[in-house]
Design a protein around this motif. Sequence first.
Motif, PDB file in Angstrom:
ATOM      1  N   PRO A 225       8.996   2.790   1.566  1.00 20.87           N
ATOM      2  CA  PRO A 225       7.800   2.683   2.416  1.00 20.87           C
ATOM      3  C   PRO A 225       6.945   1.460   2.058  1.00 20.87           C
ATOM      4  N   ILE A 226       6.185   0.987   3.051  1.00 18.61           N
ATOM      5  CA  ILE A 226       5.281  -0.153   2.847  1.00 18.61           C
ATOM      6  C   ILE A 226       3.913   0.404   2.448  1.00 18.61           C
ATOM      7  N   ARG A 227       3.536   0.194   1.205  1.00 19.62           N
ATOM      8  CA  ARG A 227       2.261   0.750   0.711  1.00 19.62           C
ATOM      9  C   ARG A 227       1.218  -0.331   0.444  1.00 19.62           C
ATOM     10  N   LYS A 228       1.690  -1.565   0.246  1.00 16.23           N
ATOM     11  CA  LYS A 228       0.770  -2.619  -0.190  1.00 16.23           C
ATOM     12  C   LYS A 228       0.678  -3.728   0.860  1.00 16.23           C
ATOM     13  N   ALA A 229      -0.500  -4.299   0.984  1.00 12.68           N
ATOM     14  CA  ALA A 229      -0.665  -5.423   1.913  1.00 12.68           C
ATOM     15  C   ALA A 229      -1.426  -6.552   1.230  1.00 12.68           C
ATOM     16  N   VAL A 230      -0.909  -7.760   1.387  1.00 15.34           N
ATOM     17  CA  VAL A 230      -1.510  -8.961   0.821  1.00 15.34           C
ATOM     18  C   VAL A 230      -2.247  -9.711   1.932  1.00 15.34           C
ATOM     19  N   PHE A 231      -3.490 -10.081   1.660  1.00  9.12           N
ATOM     20  CA  PHE A 231      -4.303 -10.849   2.609  1.00  9.12           C
ATOM     21  C   PHE A 231      -4.614 -12.207   1.979  1.00  9.12           C
TER      22      PHE A 231
ATOM     23  N   GLU B 257       2.225 -10.041  -9.342  1.00  9.44           N
ATOM     24  CA  GLU B 257       2.104  -8.994 -10.366  1.00  9.44           C
ATOM     25  C   GLU B 257       1.612  -7.679  -9.750  1.00  9.44           C
ATOM     26  N   ILE B 258       0.816  -7.765  -8.724  1.00  8.76           N
ATOM     27  CA  ILE B 258       0.265  -6.555  -8.092  1.00  8.76           C
ATOM     28  C   ILE B 258       1.298  -5.959  -7.133  1.00  8.76           C
ATOM     29  N   VAL B 259       2.034  -6.815  -6.459  1.00  8.99           N
ATOM     30  CA  VAL B 259       3.061  -6.334  -5.524  1.00  8.99           C
ATOM     31  C   VAL B 259       4.193  -5.655  -6.291  1.00  8.99           C
ATOM     32  N   GLY B 260       4.611  -6.261  -7.419  1.00  9.95           N
ATOM     33  CA  GLY B 260       5.677  -5.657  -8.230  1.00  9.95           C
ATOM     34  C   GLY B 260       6.981  -5.575  -7.461  1.00  9.95           C
ATOM     35  N   ASP B 261       7.700  -4.477  -7.675  1.00  6.84           N
ATOM     36  CA  ASP B 261       9.059  -4.373  -7.163  1.00  6.84           C
ATOM     37  C   ASP B 261       9.116  -3.502  -5.906  1.00  6.84           C
TER      38      ASP B 261
END
Length: 289
Positions: free
Chosen positions: A5-11, A120-124
């Motif tokens: 699942p997509i949990r993280k979003a980068v802006f 580092e925040i996105v990780g794997d």
Amino acid sequence: MTIKPIRKAVFPVAGLGTRFLPATKAMPKEMLTVVDKPLIQYAVEEALEAGIEQIIFVTGRGKGALEDHFDISFELETTMRARGKSLSVIENIRQQPGSPVYVRQQEPLGLGHAVWCAREIVGDEPFAVLLPDELMVGTPNFLAQMVAAYNEVGGNVIGALEVAPEDTDKYGIISPGARNGALTEVAALVEKPAKGSAPSNLMIPGRYILQPEVMQILDAKETGAGGEIQLTDAMAKLIGKQPFHGFTFNGERFDCGDKTGFIMANLALALDRADIGPAVRAFAKARVG
Ligand code: UTP
């Protein structure tokens, strides 16, 4: 293939916004307002509605107003409360303690570099990227439509929107493969192709769902068009190794990093509003004829 699942979003919000000077001299471009909301808030709301749990801002110097926008505004809230005014318009903006996460891009070396700053925040895990200066209007919203498509095909899913053939040199362009409904297989990608050399008129808008391997490619810090570290070039290296699709959004895109697009967005959204729409429509009709 398991589809995570997509949990993280980068802006990425560390750009200089030179096309919008002098407005963006001391104020972040992403704080420009369309009617009564800053661009960044439209993008964050889009992500949260699409099911994103962690918001990651890649910021730079002079972007403090963005951080304040998602925090408590003590003086404002105290004064409004004392005057008996409703706080409903600002209550939902504040995020949970510890969120958003802010990372710094010390120098604006390009969109690829900005995304890499969040590694580092996105990780794997797979993640979304939203460029807040592109305002997307649709129901469900653009990222929600993309997440639904990703949940079917996995891999990488990027936006794919038609532009006029004479404008292809301004964008990242998709060389398309087989098409299935809103999804188009991506055969190749090219950033800002020279006039007359574009493989199609399908441009890549500012919405992406990417696999974490793109970060390892960005580690190399290779520069491309304009001497910038381009996200398009890094994504291109994933083609053939992972599923890679373009997704055609059913909705409208406004490029608010550009003056014309910004004015159009304000007009379009103002006309749709129940409170101010009638007055704006009457004015526009009288002015334009
Ligand atoms: P733009 O191409 O619109 O660049 O970046 P910009 O610097 O913001 O604006 P102009 O062209 O000078 O007017 C697209 C997105 O990528 C981010 C921007 O903040 C914007 O959201 N970006 C771009 C970064 O975060 N870092 C960069 O090095 C470049």
